[in-house]
Write an enzyme that holds these catalytic residues in place. Structure first.
Site, PDB file in Angstrom:
ATOM      1  N   ARG A 102      10.793  -7.764  -3.148  1.00 20.29           N
ATOM      2  CA  ARG A 102      10.152  -7.208  -1.939  1.00 20.29           C
ATOM      3  C   ARG A 102      11.013  -7.624  -0.754  1.00 20.29           C
ATOM      4  O   ARG A 102      11.125  -8.814  -0.464  1.00 20.29           O
ATOM      5  CB  ARG A 102       8.720  -7.726  -1.792  1.00 20.29           C
ATOM      6  N   HIS A 129       8.181   2.386  -1.670  1.00 25.44           N
ATOM      7  CA  HIS A 129       7.255   1.529  -2.421  1.00 25.44           C
ATOM      8  C   HIS A 129       6.951   2.240  -3.744  1.00 25.44           C
ATOM      9  O   HIS A 129       5.844   2.700  -4.001  1.00 25.44           O
ATOM     10  CB  HIS A 129       5.971   1.315  -1.606  1.00 25.44           C
ATOM     11  N   GLN A 132       3.987   1.338  -6.078  1.00 32.25           N
ATOM     12  CA  GLN A 132       2.715   1.815  -5.540  1.00 32.25           C
ATOM     13  C   GLN A 132       2.493   3.279  -5.924  1.00 32.25           C
ATOM     14  O   GLN A 132       1.405   3.658  -6.374  1.00 32.25           O
ATOM     15  CB  GLN A 132       2.711   1.661  -4.010  1.00 32.25           C
ATOM     16  N   ASP A 221      -2.677   4.613   4.713  1.00 36.44           N
ATOM     17  CA  ASP A 221      -2.070   3.272   4.680  1.00 36.44           C
ATOM     18  C   ASP A 221      -2.145   2.732   6.110  1.00 36.44           C
ATOM     19  O   ASP A 221      -2.452   3.487   7.053  1.00 36.44           O
ATOM     20  CB  ASP A 221      -0.608   3.373   4.194  1.00 36.44           C
ATOM     21  N   CYS A 261      -3.394   2.098  -0.348  1.00 35.18           N
ATOM     22  CA  CYS A 261      -2.607   1.152  -1.156  1.00 35.18           C
ATOM     23  C   CYS A 261      -3.061  -0.283  -0.936  1.00 35.18           C
ATOM     24  O   CYS A 261      -2.793  -1.140  -1.766  1.00 35.18           O
ATOM     25  CB  CYS A 261      -1.126   1.311  -0.850  1.00 35.18           C
ATOM     26  N   ARG A 289      -2.052  -0.954 -10.389  1.00 33.42           N
ATOM     27  CA  ARG A 289      -0.728  -1.526 -10.136  1.00 33.42           C
ATOM     28  C   ARG A 289      -0.256  -2.314 -11.367  1.00 33.42           C
ATOM     29  O   ARG A 289       0.890  -2.206 -11.777  1.00 33.42           O
ATOM     30  CB  ARG A 289      -0.785  -2.459  -8.908  1.00 33.42           C
TER      31      ARG A 289
HETATM   32  N1   CP Z   1      -0.198  -2.423  -2.022  1.00 35.69           N
HETATM   33  C1   CP Z   1       0.546  -3.553  -1.999  1.00 35.69           C
HETATM   34  O1   CP Z   1       1.745  -3.519  -2.237  1.00 35.69           O
HETATM   35  O2   CP Z   1      -0.148  -4.667  -1.693  1.00 35.69           O
HETATM   36  P1   CP Z   1       0.463  -6.102  -1.442  1.00 35.69           P
HETATM   37  O3   CP Z   1       1.209  -6.060  -0.120  1.00 35.69           O
HETATM   38  O4   CP Z   1      -0.713  -7.014  -1.387  1.00 35.69           O
HETATM   39  O5   CP Z   1       1.404  -6.438  -2.548  1.00 35.69           O
HETATM   40  N1  NVA Z   2       3.264   0.253   4.491  1.00 32.59           N
HETATM   41  C1  NVA Z   2       2.751  -1.071   4.216  1.00 32.59           C
HETATM   42  C2  NVA Z   2       2.392  -1.171   2.786  1.00 32.59           C
HETATM   43  C3  NVA Z   2       1.832  -2.499   2.381  1.00 32.59           C
HETATM   44  C4  NVA Z   2       1.549  -2.574   0.913  1.00 32.59           C
HETATM   45  C5  NVA Z   2       3.784  -2.102   4.614  1.00 32.59           C
HETATM   46  O1  NVA Z   2       4.965  -1.892   4.350  1.00 32.59           O
HETATM   47  O2  NVA Z   2       3.403  -3.116   5.195  1.00 32.59           O
END
Ligand code: CP
Ligand code: NVA
Length: 302
Positions: A102, A129, A132, A221, A261, A289
Site C-alpha cells: 500500500r 485499488h 477492492q 467512496d 469500499c 476482500r
Molecule cells: N477498503 C479498504 O481498502 O479499506 P482499508 O483502508 O481499511 O484497508
Molecule cells: N479512496 C480511498 C480508499 C480507501 C480504502 C483512499 O485512497 O483513501
C-alpha cells in the site's frame, strides 16, 4: 517461471478476472480442495498508509492458505533511511514469495515490482485499488447473479477506487456510470483505454441523479482519499450534492444494493440511514476482500 504482478486490474485479462471471481465464490462457500496451498511460504505486507480491511484480510487470508504474513512498515525498514526501493525489492525477493504493497505513489509499487522477482500485489496506491475492485465485482455477482449489463452507479470522487472499477467494468461487461463534479472524474487516459478495449459500457455524467436512475448498484467512496487531506474543505463544498442518501437511493431500482469500499465518513458521502439500511451490502463487500485476496494469492504466489 516468470512472476506475475497485480498492480492494476489491467494486469488481468477478462478470463483471469472471471476465474478469480469464481474461485473466490468457491472459497467463500468453504471449498478447501487445495488445503493450505501456500504452506511454508511467506508474504510481505508493506503499508505506507493506514488500513483496516486490506491489512487484516490479507494477514488472515495468508494464514488460512498456510503461509506466513510478514508485516513491514517503511519506518522500520532501511528504506526509511535511504535504501533504494530497488535494493529493498531485490533483497526481500530472496526471503518472501509475494509482496502486498500500500503506497502513496503508484510509481513506488511499479518500481518495486520492476526489481522484485516475486509477485507484487497493489493493496492501494494513489491511482488504483485493484483488490477492492475484485471484491466489489464479487459482491455484485453475489447479489445480482451476473455482471454483464448490471448498472453500477458510482457517485463521488473519481479516485483510485473509481479507476479500478472502470477497468473491471471493461473486463466484465458491467454497465458503469460515474457521477463526479467537473474536474474530479476518473483518470481520463484509463477511461479512454478501458472504453476502447472493453466490453463494458462506461459513462461519465455530472448529475448524481442521472447516474442513480434505474441503477442496480449505488457505490460511493470518501471524498478525500489518504494523502489528499489538504483538499478536504474545497471538496466538502463541491461534493455536497453527491451524497448517497435515501432520496438518491429512491431513484435506483427497488432491489438496488449499496456498496462502499470503507472506511466511510458517515454523514458526508453516505448517510447512516443508507449505510445501515436494508439495501446496504457494505459489510459483505468488506468480507469479500478476504475471499478474493485468497483466490489472488493462490493464483500468483509460487
Ligand atoms: N477498503 C479498504 O481498502 O479499506 P482499508 O483502508 O481499511 O484497508
Ligand atoms: N479512496 C480511498 C480508499 C480507501 C480504502 C483512499 O485512497 O483513501
Amino acid at each position: 517461471m516468470t512472476k506475475k504482478d497485480f498492480l492494476t486490474i489491467g494486469d488481468m485479462s477478462a478470463e483471469e478476472v472471471r476465474t478469480l471471481l469464481d474461485r473466490s465464490i468457491a472459497l467463500k462457500a468453504g471449498d478447501d480442495a487445495m488445503k493450505c496451498p501456500l504452506i511454508g511460504k511467506s508474504v510481505g505486507l508493506f503499508f505506507e498508509k493506514p488500513s483496516t480491511r486490506t491489512r487484516v484480510s490479507f494477514e488472515v487470508g495468508i494464514y488460512q492458505l498456510g503461509a506466513q504474513p510478514v508485516y513491514l512498515s517503511p519506518k522500520e525498514l532501511q528504506l526509511g533511511r535511504g535504501e533504494t526501493i530497488g535494493d529493498t525489492a531485490r533483497t526481500l525477493s530472496r526471503y518472501l514469495h509475494g509482496m502486498v504493497m500500500r503506497v502513496y505513489s503508484h510509481r513506488s509499487a511499479v518500481e518495486f515490482a520492476r526489481h522484485a522477482t516475486i509477485p507484487v500485489i497493489n493493496g492501494l496506491s494513489d491511482l488504483h485499488h485493484p483488490c477492492q475492485a475484485l471484491a466489489d465485482a464479487m459482491t455484485v455477482l453475489e447479489y445480482k447473479g451476473r455482471l454483464e449489463g448490471v448498472r453500477v452507479a458510482y457517485i463521488g470522487d473519481g479516485n483510485n477506487v473509481a479507476n479500478s472499477l472502470v477497468e473491471i467494468a471493461a473486463r466484465t461487461g458491467i454497465d458503469f456510470v460515474i457521477a463526479s463534479p467537473s474536474g474530479y472524474g476518473p483518470d481520463a487516459a484509463l477511461l479512454e483505454k478501458s472504453r476502447a478495449a472493453g466490453t463494458g459500457n462506461i459513462t461519465l455524467v455530472d448529475d448524481p441523479r442521472e447516474a442513480a436512475e434505474n441503477a442496480d448498484v449505488l457505490y460511493t467512496d470518501v471524498w478525500v482519499s489518504m494523502g489528499q487531506e489538504g483538499e478536504a474543505e474545497e471538496k466538502a463544498k463541491k461534493f455536497r450534492s453527491y451524497q448517497i442518501n435515501a432520496e438518491l437511493l429512491r431513484l435506483a431500482k427497488s432491489d438496488a444494493v449499496v456498496l462502499h469500499c470503507l472506511p466511510a465518513i458517515r454523514g458526508q458521502e453516505i448517510t447512516d440511514e443508507v449505510m445501515d439500511g436494508p439495501q446496504s451490502a457494505v459489510f459483505d463487500q468488506a468480507e469479500n476482500r478476504m475471499h478474493t485476496e485468497k483466490a489472488l494469492l493462490e493464483y500468483l504466489v509460487r
